[in-house]
Design an enzyme around this catalytic site. Sequence first.
Site, PDB file in Angstrom:
ATOM      1  N   ASP A   1       0.879  -1.108  -0.036  1.00 56.67           N
ATOM      2  CA  ASP A   1       0.040   0.025  -0.076  1.00 56.67           C
ATOM      3  C   ASP A   1       1.030   1.165   0.110  1.00 56.67           C
ATOM      4  O   ASP A   1       2.114   1.191   0.030  1.00 56.67           O
ATOM      5  CB  ASP A   1      -1.041   0.144   1.024  1.00 56.67           C
ATOM      6  CG  ASP A   1      -2.139   0.958   1.105  1.00 56.67           C
ATOM      7  OD1 ASP A   1      -2.154   1.801  -0.072  1.00 56.67           O
ATOM      8  OD2 ASP A   1      -3.305   1.031   1.704  1.00 56.67           O
TER       9      ASP A   1
HETATM   10  C1  NOJ Z   1      -3.891   4.046   0.178  1.00 54.57           C
HETATM   11  C2  NOJ Z   1      -5.050   3.068   0.315  1.00 54.57           C
HETATM   12  O1  NOJ Z   1      -5.104   2.318   1.672  1.00 54.57           O
HETATM   13  C3  NOJ Z   1      -5.257   2.079  -0.855  1.00 54.57           C
HETATM   14  O2  NOJ Z   1      -6.415   1.507  -0.754  1.00 54.57           O
HETATM   15  C4  NOJ Z   1      -5.191   2.831  -2.235  1.00 54.57           C
HETATM   16  O3  NOJ Z   1      -5.424   1.992  -3.340  1.00 54.57           O
HETATM   17  C5  NOJ Z   1      -3.772   3.428  -2.419  1.00 54.57           C
HETATM   18  N1  NOJ Z   1      -3.578   4.607  -1.233  1.00 54.57           N
HETATM   19  C6  NOJ Z   1      -3.569   4.211  -3.526  1.00 54.57           C
HETATM   20  O4  NOJ Z   1      -4.114   5.390  -3.587  1.00 54.57           O
END
Ligand code: NOJ
Length: 748
Positions: free
Chosen positions: A281
């Site tokens: 993530d």
């Molecule tokens: C953080 C989020 O937790 C995740 O779900 C998302 O896809 C990513 N950022 C990318 O934006």
Amino acid sequence: MKTIKTTLTCVLALCFAACTHSPAPADRSMEDRVESLLSQMTTDEKIGQMNQISPWGEPTQIAESVRRGEVGSILNVVDPVALNALQQVAVEESRLKIPLITGRDVIHGFKTIFPVPLGQAASFNPQLVEESARIAAIEASSMGVSWTFAPMIDIARDPRWGRMAESLGEDTYLTSVLGVAMIRGFQGNDLSNPSSIAACPKHFVGYGAAEGGRDYASTFIPERTLRNVYLPPFEASVKAGAATFMTSFNDNDGVPSTGNRFILDQVLRKEWGFDGFVVSDWASVAEMIAHGFSKDGKEAVEKAVNAGVDMEMVSGLYVGHIKELLKEGKISMAIIDNAVRRILRIKFRLGLFDRPYVDTAAPSVLYAPEHLQKAKEAAIQSAILLKNEGGILPLADKVRTIAVVGPMADAPHDQLGTWVFDGDKNYTRTPLKTLQEEYGDRIRILHAPGTAYSRDKQTSGLPAAVAIARQADVVLAFVGEEAILSGEAHSLANLDLQGAQGELIAAVAQTGTPVVTVVMAGRPLTIEREAAASQAVLYNFHPGTMGGPAIIDLLFGKAVPGGKLPVTFPRTSGQIPIYYSHNNTGRPWQGNETLLDGIPQEAGQTSPGNTSFYLDAGNDPLYPFGYGLSYTTFEYTNLSLSSARIKASDELSVTFDIANTGKRDAVEVAQLYVQDCFGSVTRPVKELKRFMRIPLKAGEKKTVSFTLPAEELAFYNINMEKTVEPGEFNLWVGTNSREGLQAKFVIE
Ligand code: NOJ
């Protein structure tokens, strides 16, 4: 009387099985191309493939990095011309001509915004969920997006957690079925089709169990619960051919997912055979330092790479440290090769080597009429009728004057919900505007919002709302949450309606004019008082672009509500966690315990009842999982099982009749729950095992049958083995998780 037999009967069983088709068989020539490319790559080029960047910094510098082979993926660029330009650098000017994979959070629509996933889950309709994701993929791919970070299939049992909006609710089976439907929608039949985008089930794993519902907080999920509750939707995703996975931010029992070799290597790759790639993530590799799991970026990289995180999102740490770690022998080239292999494999499967560019001359598909129509259908099927006293809904023909109050009546941005990066609020159709357009010539529509936005505490607008309520036949009160109140990092401790919305409903209800409350929110809110003050409550998890026309059709009876709650509604946030599929205590709540106000002064210690419950709130939810009313009524009768005793290798056939006993044609979501009464470990009091949408004309009766292989009753037992344990089972079929016909059977 009609009989719905195996074809219809097993729609879900079949869907679940069919949706779990194996990943495309490893295409030998594709694998050869992967190997040939890999053999030509320098270490730096390999590390480059593992690096995902966000478009910060100078475009020329980004292009230069791409040219040098330092970038495998970019996220958050949705300008097709800019993407084509970067892709051209990658495939024409970099040494090995490897295309970029371009990511974006396309969560519930790209431009045409569908209901938030929690709303889509309320439809209990995998077909619709798949079609919605397909449309999102068609629109996103037309702008050059080749990879979405969805579906989010975290089991979400705490509405304080703002990301519940993005989830498919509290149930493992429902999340598995609908998550698979979304993957099919995004990826289509063939990942290499121009309108297919790679899916990314997330967040692996346990993120929804954040302590206290605070986003990013630690989780404490023991392995058995992990395997029985949290992992099955992810395993189903692998079987459905999901191309990628994303790790979660949380640490579970002390181990951040991004450095968790057990889940990423043992479970995902060795047990399930996943051959796509795993992305971290956003900066979650770097965040292992704040977690206190790695002392610096270098150690974080060592742990992430060795655990099995193939691509790193945005922090640049892989580029900074992998080479050194290789030299020191802390990371092996074999691990790096495997990571790159997986990334290249998905790029080949997506057809990016053969078709790297997006066709900028193609006619626009954004906001296509059929997309808007499907978004309206999705919003209709996602709405849940929680109360309808005296059948006030649908609104009668004789309604002449309507008072529209509440901050959500005309909130084009907020009804779209969380995770709307690309949707344009100028396309949103709000309930107020739709009402005025469609009924303004026949009905006097008075509008006084009362409060300006959901958190607005000002009460100076209330008298105007009360004044129009007095003049009206019915009040439509549109309340709820602004989009910003749910979603990532937006947890709440108090789930009551924000601002002066509660006072607004109380004030208009005081006039004696009937109140229909329409909620638009990203989570269950604690609306017991407001529901009591209203004749009807229609709940919509943020319904998206076409929420207005959908809600107005429902209120006027052009459409009939049929949504069911994918999550339990608490009376008060102090009841959280509250979910239907809990284990029993040794002293289960009986329902006849004395609550706080009924206890006499100086009562004996045990007199209220010595069971597991809250003195001040009891244990009943406000509305249970699976609950939702219709404009008609349904009657379930004649439940029978193919056999009262089966073997673990058998299938159970469950048959019952369902009749539409009212005056409207409608669709009922029939639900089948099972309880394994005694186990080597304690088992949930009920688990959803099947559901089916059944259309029934007024007065019509159908025989329905579900087929349930006993092997689907397997769970991780006392020895952590997945087993069907012989013994007694309860089974229910019914309209929600609380009501239904009951039968018993035994597995020998
Ligand atoms: C953080 C989020 O937790 C995740 O779900 C998302 O896809 C990513 N950022 C990318 O934006």
